[in-house]
Design a protein around this motif. Sequence first.
Motif, PDB file in Angstrom:
ATOM      1  N   ILE A   1      11.949 -10.990  -6.928  1.00 26.52           N
ATOM      2  CA  ILE A   1      11.005  -9.978  -7.396  1.00 26.52           C
ATOM      3  C   ILE A   1      10.507  -9.137  -6.228  1.00 26.52           C
ATOM      4  N   HIS A   2      10.132  -9.792  -5.146  1.00 26.96           N
ATOM      5  CA  HIS A   2       9.641  -9.065  -3.979  1.00 26.96           C
ATOM      6  C   HIS A   2      10.716  -8.169  -3.381  1.00 26.96           C
ATOM      7  N   ALA A   3      11.936  -8.687  -3.287  1.00 30.99           N
ATOM      8  CA  ALA A   3      13.028  -7.891  -2.698  1.00 30.99           C
ATOM      9  C   ALA A   3      13.317  -6.660  -3.542  1.00 30.99           C
ATOM     10  N   LEU A   4      13.311  -6.823  -4.864  1.00 29.25           N
ATOM     11  CA  LEU A   4      13.583  -5.691  -5.748  1.00 29.25           C
ATOM     12  C   LEU A   4      12.492  -4.634  -5.623  1.00 29.25           C
ATOM     13  N   LEU A   5      11.242  -5.066  -5.619  1.00 33.35           N
ATOM     14  CA  LEU A   5      10.148  -4.108  -5.516  1.00 33.35           C
ATOM     15  C   LEU A   5      10.080  -3.478  -4.129  1.00 33.35           C
ATOM     16  N   ASP A   6      10.321  -4.244  -3.093  1.00 29.44           N
ATOM     17  CA  ASP A   6      10.311  -3.683  -1.740  1.00 29.44           C
ATOM     18  C   ASP A   6      11.384  -2.615  -1.578  1.00 29.44           C
ATOM     19  N   SER A   7      12.496  -2.796  -2.278  1.00 28.09           N
ATOM     20  CA  SER A   7      13.578  -1.806  -2.192  1.00 28.09           C
ATOM     21  C   SER A   7      13.201  -0.500  -2.876  1.00 28.09           C
ATOM     22  N   CYS A   8      12.147  -0.523  -3.700  1.00 25.70           N
ATOM     23  CA  CYS A   8      11.701   0.678  -4.407  1.00 25.70           C
ATOM     24  C   CYS A   8      10.701   1.498  -3.596  1.00 25.70           C
ATOM     25  N   LEU A   9      10.214   0.956  -2.481  1.00 22.96           N
ATOM     26  CA  LEU A   9       9.243   1.677  -1.661  1.00 22.96           C
ATOM     27  C   LEU A   9       9.915   2.810  -0.894  1.00 22.96           C
TER      28      LEU A   9
ATOM     29  N   ARG B   1      -5.347   3.610  -3.017  1.00 27.60           N
ATOM     30  CA  ARG B   1      -4.002   3.583  -3.597  1.00 27.60           C
ATOM     31  C   ARG B   1      -3.334   2.255  -3.224  1.00 27.60           C
ATOM     32  N   VAL B   2      -2.820   1.561  -4.236  1.00 29.30           N
ATOM     33  CA  VAL B   2      -2.256   0.238  -3.990  1.00 29.30           C
ATOM     34  C   VAL B   2      -1.157  -0.044  -5.010  1.00 29.30           C
ATOM     35  N   GLN B   3      -0.216  -0.862  -4.601  1.00 25.96           N
ATOM     36  CA  GLN B   3       0.761  -1.427  -5.523  1.00 25.96           C
ATOM     37  C   GLN B   3       0.305  -2.869  -5.778  1.00 25.96           C
ATOM     38  N   HIS B   4      -0.154  -3.137  -6.969  1.00 31.67           N
ATOM     39  CA  HIS B   4      -0.653  -4.481  -7.297  1.00 31.67           C
ATOM     40  C   HIS B   4      -0.087  -4.870  -8.653  1.00 31.67           C
ATOM     41  N   LEU B   5       1.006  -5.599  -8.629  1.00 20.14           N
ATOM     42  CA  LEU B   5       1.671  -6.032  -9.850  1.00 20.14           C
ATOM     43  C   LEU B   5       1.707  -7.555  -9.892  1.00 20.14           C
ATOM     44  N   VAL B   6       1.462  -8.105 -11.082  1.00 18.72           N
ATOM     45  CA  VAL B   6       1.370  -9.551 -11.271  1.00 18.72           C
ATOM     46  C   VAL B   6       2.370  -9.970 -12.348  1.00 18.72           C
ATOM     47  N   PHE B   7       3.156 -10.988 -12.057  1.00 23.48           N
ATOM     48  CA  PHE B   7       4.206 -11.460 -12.969  1.00 23.48           C
ATOM     49  C   PHE B   7       3.950 -12.926 -13.314  1.00 23.48           C
ATOM     50  N   THR B   8       3.984 -13.248 -14.620  1.00 18.76           N
ATOM     51  CA  THR B   8       3.767 -14.621 -15.068  1.00 18.76           C
ATOM     52  C   THR B   8       4.919 -15.060 -15.961  1.00 18.76           C
ATOM     53  N   GLY B   9       5.442 -16.246 -15.702  1.00 20.13           N
ATOM     54  CA  GLY B   9       6.534 -16.776 -16.500  1.00 20.13           C
ATOM     55  C   GLY B   9       6.974 -18.125 -15.984  1.00 20.13           C
TER      56      GLY B   9
ATOM     57  N   THR C   1       0.812  -1.226   0.000  1.00 21.22           N
ATOM     58  CA  THR C   1       0.000   0.000   0.000  1.00 21.22           C
ATOM     59  C   THR C   1       0.841   1.270   0.000  1.00 21.22           C
ATOM     60  N   GLY C   2       2.052   1.212   0.515  1.00 17.35           N
ATOM     61  CA  GLY C   2       2.888   2.405   0.592  1.00 17.35           C
ATOM     62  C   GLY C   2       3.367   2.878  -0.766  1.00 17.35           C
ATOM     63  N   PRO C   3       3.812   4.143  -0.877  1.00 17.59           N
ATOM     64  CA  PRO C   3       4.220   4.719  -2.170  1.00 17.59           C
ATOM     65  C   PRO C   3       5.584   4.237  -2.636  1.00 17.59           C
ATOM     66  N   LEU C   4       5.766   4.285  -3.943  1.00 20.43           N
ATOM     67  CA  LEU C   4       7.037   3.938  -4.563  1.00 20.43           C
ATOM     68  C   LEU C   4       7.892   5.188  -4.753  1.00 20.43           C
ATOM     69  N   HIS C   5       9.189   5.014  -4.567  1.00 14.74           N
ATOM     70  CA  HIS C   5      10.161   6.076  -4.838  1.00 14.74           C
ATOM     71  C   HIS C   5      10.322   6.175  -6.353  1.00 14.74           C
ATOM     72  N   PRO C   6      10.085   7.323  -6.972  1.00 13.89           N
ATOM     73  CA  PRO C   6      10.087   7.397  -8.443  1.00 13.89           C
ATOM     74  C   PRO C   6      11.415   7.015  -9.083  1.00 13.89           C
TER      75      PRO C   6
END
Length: 382
Positions: A350-358, A334-342, A250-255
């Motif tokens: 993936i989670h660590a990379l995105l969490d580092s962007c918060l 406001r939410v961060q909701h991203l879905v990855f398929t592969g 739910t928190g914002p991303l650093h641009p």
Amino acid sequence: MSVPVVLVAGLHGPARTAVVDRLLRERPGALAIHHDLCSITAGSLLRVVRDAGGEREQAVVRLAHGCVTCAVRLDLVPELLRLAGHAPLLIVDLWDSVEPRTVAEALDAEAADELRIAQVITALDAELTPVDVCRGEPLAEVGKPGAAGDRRYLAEVLVRQIEYATVLALPEVLPAPLPEADPENVALCRELLGHLAPLTPVVGPDERLPAIGEAGLCTFELAARVDPATAQLPPETATGEVETVIWRRTGPLHPERFFDAADTLAIESVRSRGRFWLANRPDRMLAWDAVAGVVTVEDAGPWLAALPEAAWELVAPVRRTAATLDWSAEHGDRVQHLVFTGAELDRDRIHALLDSCLMTPGESLAGIDDPFAPILDLKEAV
């Protein structure tokens, strides 16, 4: 009474033809119309009308502007209206790179009283689909542009055809005496489709297509299934060879940090999509759409939390429902909701990379540039 129309889309021409042939055989009197757009960049197209017995009409059509939109508005709609009095079912055999949403919404806008969209079928070659969904070539490079200057990518169009459809068909496209499709490839294709469009029925060569109902499809509801604010995003799951990973915060991303991570995220999976928000743009929902390494970020409109409460009544019920499901006391919808398929996704990575962007607690935006500005602000200005 309005005449039912079935749209048959798909990049794989032989598969699409097989589905159209089947519909013509199963519905006596049905007519199929196809526009061959191979010459559309030169301002012309070939229109063919056929029934179960074969070709009935053929004509070369000249267009002032060589594009799919013009072909639909200036020729397809009038032709369907002309044929409506002569057939119990009309089948639109869409050319390879045509996205069915464009056609469905044009028919709904211009001929809703006379024609009703009964089904949107995307026909797929089970052997080719798992490969083509990974192909990042522009349509122009593979000879399938929908207009001069078409900048879309093959995999981008394919996943849109899959995700918008109400039925996914895997017909047998190999003529005898060639060998049948590899069962393992067919199973992989079904598995992949189960991740990309988990709520859409998949029909094999020996399975019946869903019956055509009396009620037409609502194009607004079809759009809501794929639009960022209301999309029916797949759940997190892992099957034999395909995985879907969800990152939700739910928190914002650093641009800056998120922009720097975007290219890496785009190649982490075959397909990723969803909605997100940036700390410096708290009022705007942003859409993430990536396939085969090609990523698109677009402004999808305001978050409902950024609107005055009186404006909520002007918003569609499905949008309000989606906002309610995402609601938090601190950030509203406001939410961060991203879905990855592969295949073989590294969920922890993936989670660590995105969490580092918060944004971190107490972190300030002072002095931070917005690398998304050239993309988002330019689109807003156009």
